[in-house]
Enzyme design. Sequence first.
Site, PDB file in Angstrom:
ATOM      1  N   THR A  36      14.181  66.083  26.848  1.00 26.04           N
ATOM      2  CA  THR A  36      14.091  65.152  25.715  1.00 26.04           C
ATOM      3  C   THR A  36      15.279  64.194  25.714  1.00 26.04           C
ATOM      4  OG1 THR A  36      12.800  66.657  24.321  1.00 26.04           O
ATOM      5  CG2 THR A  36      14.115  64.987  23.192  1.00 26.04           C
TER       6      THR A  36
ATOM      7  N   ASN B 113       1.250  67.658  28.918  1.00 30.91           N
ATOM      8  CA  ASN B 113       1.649  69.043  28.671  1.00 30.91           C
ATOM      9  C   ASN B 113       0.592  69.851  27.929  1.00 30.91           C
ATOM     10  OD1 ASN B 113       2.302  67.521  26.214  1.00 30.91           O
ATOM     11  ND2 ASN B 113       3.288  69.398  25.513  1.00 30.91           N
TER      12      ASN B 113
ATOM     13  N   THR C 294      31.358  68.083  28.838  1.00 29.90           N
ATOM     14  CA  THR C 294      31.647  69.072  29.870  1.00 29.90           C
ATOM     15  C   THR C 294      30.370  69.803  30.283  1.00 29.90           C
ATOM     16  OG1 THR C 294      33.875  69.417  29.007  1.00 29.90           O
ATOM     17  CG2 THR C 294      32.978  71.150  30.419  1.00 29.90           C
TER      18      THR C 294
ATOM     19  N   GLN D 213       6.145  68.299  33.414  1.00 24.45           N
ATOM     20  CA  GLN D 213       5.085  69.253  33.752  1.00 24.45           C
ATOM     21  C   GLN D 213       4.611  69.112  35.202  1.00 24.45           C
ATOM     22  OE1 GLN D 213       4.415  71.713  31.953  1.00 24.45           O
ATOM     23  NE2 GLN D 213       5.160  71.140  29.921  1.00 24.45           N
TER      24      GLN D 213
ATOM     25  N   CYS E 153       6.904  71.721  20.768  1.00 21.26           N
ATOM     26  CA  CYS E 153       8.078  70.958  20.344  1.00 21.26           C
ATOM     27  C   CYS E 153       7.933  70.374  18.946  1.00 21.26           C
ATOM     28  CB  CYS E 153       8.363  69.851  21.357  1.00 21.26           C
ATOM     29  SG  CYS E 153       8.676  70.472  23.008  1.00 21.26           S
TER      30      CYS E 153
END
Length: 380
Positions: free
Chosen positions: A70, A149, A235, A177, A321
Amino acid sequence: MAIYLDHNASAPLLPRAREAMLAALDHVGNPSSVHGQGRALRAVIDSAREQVAALAGAEAKQIVFTGSATEAITQAIVGGVKVFGIDRVLVCATDHAAALKAAEISGVSIRILGVDEAGTVDLDALARQIDMANQAGEKLLVAISWVNNETGLVQPRGRIEAMVGPTPHILVIDAVQAFGKLDLDFAASATDMMAVSAHKIGGPAGIGALLVKGHADTVRIIPGGGQEQGRRGGTESAALVAGFGNACADIGKTLDLDATRALATSFEQQLLSLAPDAVIFSRGAERIGTVVNFAVPGIKNTVAMMSLDLAGIAVSSGSACSSGKVGRSHVLDAMGVPPELSECGLRISLGWSSTVSDIETFFEAYETVLSRHRRKGAAA
């Protein structure tokens, strides 16, 4: 024992990925540090970058690690609009919410490309938009989910690249996918940026990647401290990156695509044998072959999922989602599926851990769902 038939939501963690993550956790330090501990972590990340690149058909320098697919899609669309001076974003009506939402906040106008009843994007509409933009001297960013998906439908990426590639317009492909199942061939392709994810192929959640061509190196949304060659600050988590890389290295040996697709075909045959009135969405169109999205009229997905969950079987109604919500699918709506049928949609998605026994156990439980529905219908 629980039966897991929801690989499109998230695949089980591959053993090699788990081992690599545990080994990386034994290292102390920051991969940007120049001392020995930092260099050891940097070596872990460099190795993983090579592994991701190998599976994606990309060069290692084209891999930008992100916190998720995303984020990668948002970086490509929102960052791409700023860097390339985009006037309008084109997205497909059945694209993942990640692309649709990123387009909404891009700051430019949006055009939604419709689909046919199978979910294939309207290429004539895309051609018209490109012609209009060329005549007006405008620049487009086209974002397309290669494999849907929810239905497993495969969009005609080659034809889309042939339309967008020779132009000044920018093409972003959501390959989440498709990754590990189709040949991405990113380096040699006409795609400018491409998003992939770790946890869809058996890597850990919380890590994805944006694949970028050299001219898109300045596309970013998180500047930070210069990590990822300045393309994504923050990081890096060596453990997550190591898990991602090793999942990429292992999935080709672990996922037998021919066997998995045969399982999906067997599933469809058994389904139609038990419920001849079942509708399999996108059937007849090109599909990835590991996903079956279907509906039996009159059996709402909420009811079916509850019964299957009580039997220890994990399936879904589509995208995972949406904060755990179950309801109508925007994908099926865009395909013109009637609301009363869309609300019955169930998706099973298979992957590296799927077995014949999983399918058999599913139907043992689903027969109960069907029997209850038929008794209810007979009594009405």
